[in-house]
Motif scaffolding. Structure first.
Motif, PDB file in Angstrom:
ATOM      1  N   TRP A 125      17.053  24.231  45.315  1.00 59.97           N
ATOM      2  CA  TRP A 125      16.466  24.441  46.638  1.00 59.97           C
ATOM      3  C   TRP A 125      16.721  25.875  47.103  1.00 59.97           C
ATOM      4  CZ3 TRP A 125      17.960  21.053  51.502  1.00 59.97           C
ATOM      5  CH2 TRP A 125      16.966  21.193  52.472  1.00 59.97           C
ATOM      6  N   THR A 156      14.057  29.235  48.542  1.00 56.58           N
ATOM      7  CA  THR A 156      14.200  29.531  49.973  1.00 56.58           C
ATOM      8  C   THR A 156      15.057  30.769  50.219  1.00 56.58           C
ATOM      9  OG1 THR A 156      15.964  27.888  50.044  1.00 56.58           O
ATOM     10  CG2 THR A 156      13.818  27.185  50.798  1.00 56.58           C
ATOM     11  N   TRP A 157      16.312  30.751  49.763  1.00 62.13           N
ATOM     12  CA  TRP A 157      17.197  31.882  50.024  1.00 62.13           C
ATOM     13  C   TRP A 157      16.903  33.070  49.105  1.00 62.13           C
ATOM     14  CZ3 TRP A 157      22.132  28.407  49.399  1.00 62.13           C
ATOM     15  CH2 TRP A 157      22.221  27.536  50.489  1.00 62.13           C
ATOM     16  N   GLY A 158      16.450  32.744  47.879  1.00 64.17           N
ATOM     17  CA  GLY A 158      16.227  33.801  46.899  1.00 64.17           C
ATOM     18  C   GLY A 158      17.342  33.892  45.879  1.00 64.17           C
ATOM     19  N   THR A 159      18.250  32.896  45.838  1.00 67.07           N
ATOM     20  CA  THR A 159      19.302  32.904  44.831  1.00 67.07           C
ATOM     21  C   THR A 159      19.716  31.468  44.497  1.00 67.07           C
ATOM     22  OG1 THR A 159      21.526  33.686  44.296  1.00 67.07           O
ATOM     23  CG2 THR A 159      21.140  33.093  46.582  1.00 67.07           C
ATOM     24  N   SER A 204      25.602  31.433  45.609  1.00 70.79           N
ATOM     25  CA  SER A 204      26.249  32.501  46.349  1.00 70.79           C
ATOM     26  C   SER A 204      27.599  31.975  46.818  1.00 70.79           C
ATOM     27  CB  SER A 204      25.377  32.895  47.538  1.00 70.79           C
ATOM     28  OG  SER A 204      25.855  34.079  48.093  1.00 70.79           O
ATOM     29  N   TRP A 205      28.611  32.849  46.822  1.00 65.35           N
ATOM     30  CA  TRP A 205      29.966  32.355  47.147  1.00 65.35           C
ATOM     31  C   TRP A 205      30.194  32.305  48.640  1.00 65.35           C
ATOM     32  CZ3 TRP A 205      32.515  30.008  43.409  1.00 65.35           C
ATOM     33  CH2 TRP A 205      32.208  30.347  42.087  1.00 65.35           C
ATOM     34  N   ASP A 206      29.421  31.534  49.359  1.00 61.98           N
ATOM     35  CA  ASP A 206      29.698  31.384  50.787  1.00 61.98           C
ATOM     36  C   ASP A 206      30.604  30.167  51.009  1.00 61.98           C
ATOM     37  OD1 ASP A 206      28.072  29.137  50.759  1.00 61.98           O
ATOM     38  OD2 ASP A 206      27.073  29.647  52.632  1.00 61.98           O
ATOM     39  N   ASN A 230      30.729  32.646  58.754  1.00 62.60           N
ATOM     40  CA  ASN A 230      29.348  33.053  58.516  1.00 62.60           C
ATOM     41  C   ASN A 230      28.967  32.566  57.134  1.00 62.60           C
ATOM     42  OD1 ASN A 230      29.158  34.503  60.859  1.00 62.60           O
ATOM     43  ND2 ASN A 230      29.784  36.435  59.932  1.00 62.60           N
ATOM     44  N   THR A 231      27.947  31.733  57.034  1.00 64.68           N
ATOM     45  CA  THR A 231      27.560  31.256  55.703  1.00 64.68           C
ATOM     46  C   THR A 231      26.070  31.442  55.497  1.00 64.68           C
ATOM     47  OG1 THR A 231      27.303  29.033  56.612  1.00 64.68           O
ATOM     48  CG2 THR A 231      29.364  29.506  55.465  1.00 64.68           C
ATOM     49  N   LEU A 232      25.689  31.423  54.222  1.00 63.10           N
ATOM     50  CA  LEU A 232      24.266  31.481  53.891  1.00 63.10           C
ATOM     51  C   LEU A 232      23.640  30.125  54.191  1.00 63.10           C
ATOM     52  CD1 LEU A 232      22.008  33.175  52.568  1.00 63.10           C
ATOM     53  CD2 LEU A 232      22.759  32.335  50.358  1.00 63.10           C
ATOM     54  N   HIS A 233      24.435  29.072  53.959  1.00 59.93           N
ATOM     55  CA  HIS A 233      23.970  27.708  54.218  1.00 59.93           C
ATOM     56  C   HIS A 233      23.780  27.509  55.714  1.00 59.93           C
ATOM     57  CE1 HIS A 233      23.918  23.317  54.149  1.00 59.93           C
ATOM     58  NE2 HIS A 233      23.788  23.364  52.847  1.00 59.93           N
ATOM     59  N   GLN A 234      22.704  26.839  56.110  1.00 56.41           N
ATOM     60  CA  GLN A 234      22.460  26.614  57.536  1.00 56.41           C
ATOM     61  C   GLN A 234      23.374  25.523  58.081  1.00 56.41           C
ATOM     62  OE1 GLN A 234      20.567  25.898  55.047  1.00 56.41           O
ATOM     63  NE2 GLN A 234      20.091  23.730  55.141  1.00 56.41           N
ATOM     64  N   TYR A 262      31.785  36.182  54.668  1.00 54.81           N
ATOM     65  CA  TYR A 262      30.646  36.181  53.756  1.00 54.81           C
ATOM     66  C   TYR A 262      29.696  37.314  54.115  1.00 54.81           C
ATOM     67  CZ  TYR A 262      26.643  34.731  51.073  1.00 54.81           C
ATOM     68  OH  TYR A 262      25.598  34.719  50.204  1.00 54.81           O
ATOM     69  N   LEU A 296      10.896  33.186  52.064  1.00 57.80           N
ATOM     70  CA  LEU A 296      11.110  32.821  53.465  1.00 57.80           C
ATOM     71  C   LEU A 296      11.488  34.009  54.328  1.00 57.80           C
ATOM     72  CD1 LEU A 296      12.894  29.376  53.566  1.00 57.80           C
ATOM     73  CD2 LEU A 296      10.484  29.933  53.567  1.00 57.80           C
ATOM     74  N   ALA A 320      17.215  35.265  52.087  1.00 57.43           N
ATOM     75  CA  ALA A 320      16.664  34.762  53.348  1.00 57.43           C
ATOM     76  C   ALA A 320      17.510  33.587  53.809  1.00 57.43           C
ATOM     77  CB  ALA A 320      15.217  34.330  53.160  1.00 57.43           C
TER      78      ALA A 320
END
Lengths: 232, 144
Positions: free
Chosen positions: A110, A114-117, A120-122, A177-181, B38, B96, B122
């Motif tokens: 997924w 969407t994110w482009g990766t 990621s180590w979030d 702060n994370t990449l995950h929503q 992060y 996105l 994104a």
């Protein structure tokens, strides 16, 4: 009230209910998949990609929930010496392991569109990986240690210590702060998922719960017989 | 419920261990808050006393009407409504990525106002809805 936890009562209950649970599972799976893949609308931003959610989110919930049960059962087993709780935990562990892996893999699939990766180590992704590793450790300790009593004690400790990770996973998206929503569904506020997408999500969650319960009951029967045979 | 003597001992032992571990976890977590970042927001970067020289991540909202594209090279503004930073990027943007949405840029800070990104991710928020609902919401917003 606690009579249901007696091994013999639980064993009979398991035997009688598996057939009906299988029927409910097939029914909810068909209904859930039809809603998730066909009837539910696309997302305004992510289009069809959002359908990965219907597998990803229920798997993650179950992976977390099962570890919570393993932790609590380990505590009861270690402190109150009620042996059957170790067997509950032992029977549940592989199910949690598989669902946590499904969560990581679908999340990765997924993430790319969407994110482009893929990774990621979030905070959220890293703590979820720690959960997978806790499951791997828990399951492999049961397999590697041949002495039952020793294996029971050590896995109980792993279960209790691993419990610390559960709130970290849950609140990682709030604390850092994370990449995950952040979570869309919370106990305190209205869900931020439209009802036409929330319904299939909840059906799929229910379906996965039933599936976990079926596998758990089958594994529990095996483990309890195993325990009795080895004791003789 | 009556507990046996050995259970009481185990419970007491467990409570002591539990208290000690909780205190350790608290300190570890307290330190993580300060060290594990992060991404930085534009405001965080402004307040840093030393400009970081190695790779960092910058996250925030892509400002409306700030994206300028020239072939595969882009310049846009990342904002947190307190401070703004220009971001320069060469490469493909994720699907996105859009103005008014969140993004995380990885790269180096050239000076306090200018960031050179080597990759862009994104971010999306926790709102999911069908396109029709989203259009209605937008229309209502315009009417206000």
């Amino acid at each position: 009230m606690f009579g249901i936890f007696k091994p013999r009562t639980f064993f009979n209950l398991a035997n009688n209910s598996i057939f009906w649970l299988k029927i409910i599972f097939v029914f909810t799976l068909v209904v859930g998949l039809v809603f998730a893949l066909v009837l539910s609308p696309i997302d305004y931003l992510q289009k069809d990609t959002v359908r990965i959610m219907y597998v990803h989110v229920p798997s993650s919930w179950i992976a977390l929930f099962i570890f919570l049960i393993i932790g609590v059962s380990s505590f009861i087993s270690l402190i109150f010496k009620i042996k059957v709780f170790s067997i509950y935990a032992k029977s549940l562990a592989p199910i949690g392991l598989v669902f946590s892996l499904i969560s990581i893999v679908t999340g990765s699939l997924w993430g790319y569109p969407t994110w482009g990766t893929f990774w990621s180590w979030d905070g959220r992704l890293t703590s979820m990986l720690v959960l997978v590793l806790s499951y791997v450790l828990y399951v492999s300790l049961w397999l590697l240690i041949k002495n039952y009593n020793l294996a029971e004690k050590i896995t109980n400790v792993v279960g209790i210590v691993g419990l610390i990770n559960i709130p970290i996973i849950k609140f990682s998206v709030v604390w850092w702060n994370t990449l995950h929503q952040p979570a869309s569904i919370t106990l305190t506020a209205a869900p931020t998922i439209h009802s036409s997408m929330l319904a299939p999500l909840l059906i799929m969650f229910f379906c996965f719960c039933i599936l976990s319960l079926i596998i758990f009951l089958i594994r529990y029967k095996y483990e309890i017989i195993n325990f009795r045979v080895n004791k003789k | 419920m009556t507990l046996s003597k050995s259970t009481k001992i185990r419970l007491r032992f467990f409570s002591i261990i539990f208290t000690i571990v909780s205190i350790i976890i608290f300190f570890v977590y307290d330190n993580l808050q300060k060290n594990i970042v992060y991404f930085y927001s534009p405001e965080d970067l402004k307040n840093l006393s030393v400009t970081p020289v190695n790779k960092i991540r910058l996250g925030g909202l892509v400002k409306q009407n700030s994206l300028k594209a020239n072939a595969n090279s882009y310049v846009f503004i990342i904002t947190d409504f307190k401070n703004e930073i220009f971001v320069e990027y060469n490469g493909l943007l994720p699907n996105l990525f859009a103005e008014g949405k969140s993004a995380v840029a990885e790269g180096v800070l050239r000076d306090k106002k200018y960031f050179v990104a080597s990759s862009i991710l994104a971010k999306h928020d926790e709102n999911y809805m069908p396109p029709e609902i989203s259009n209605t919401l937008k229309k209502n917003e315009l009417k206000k």
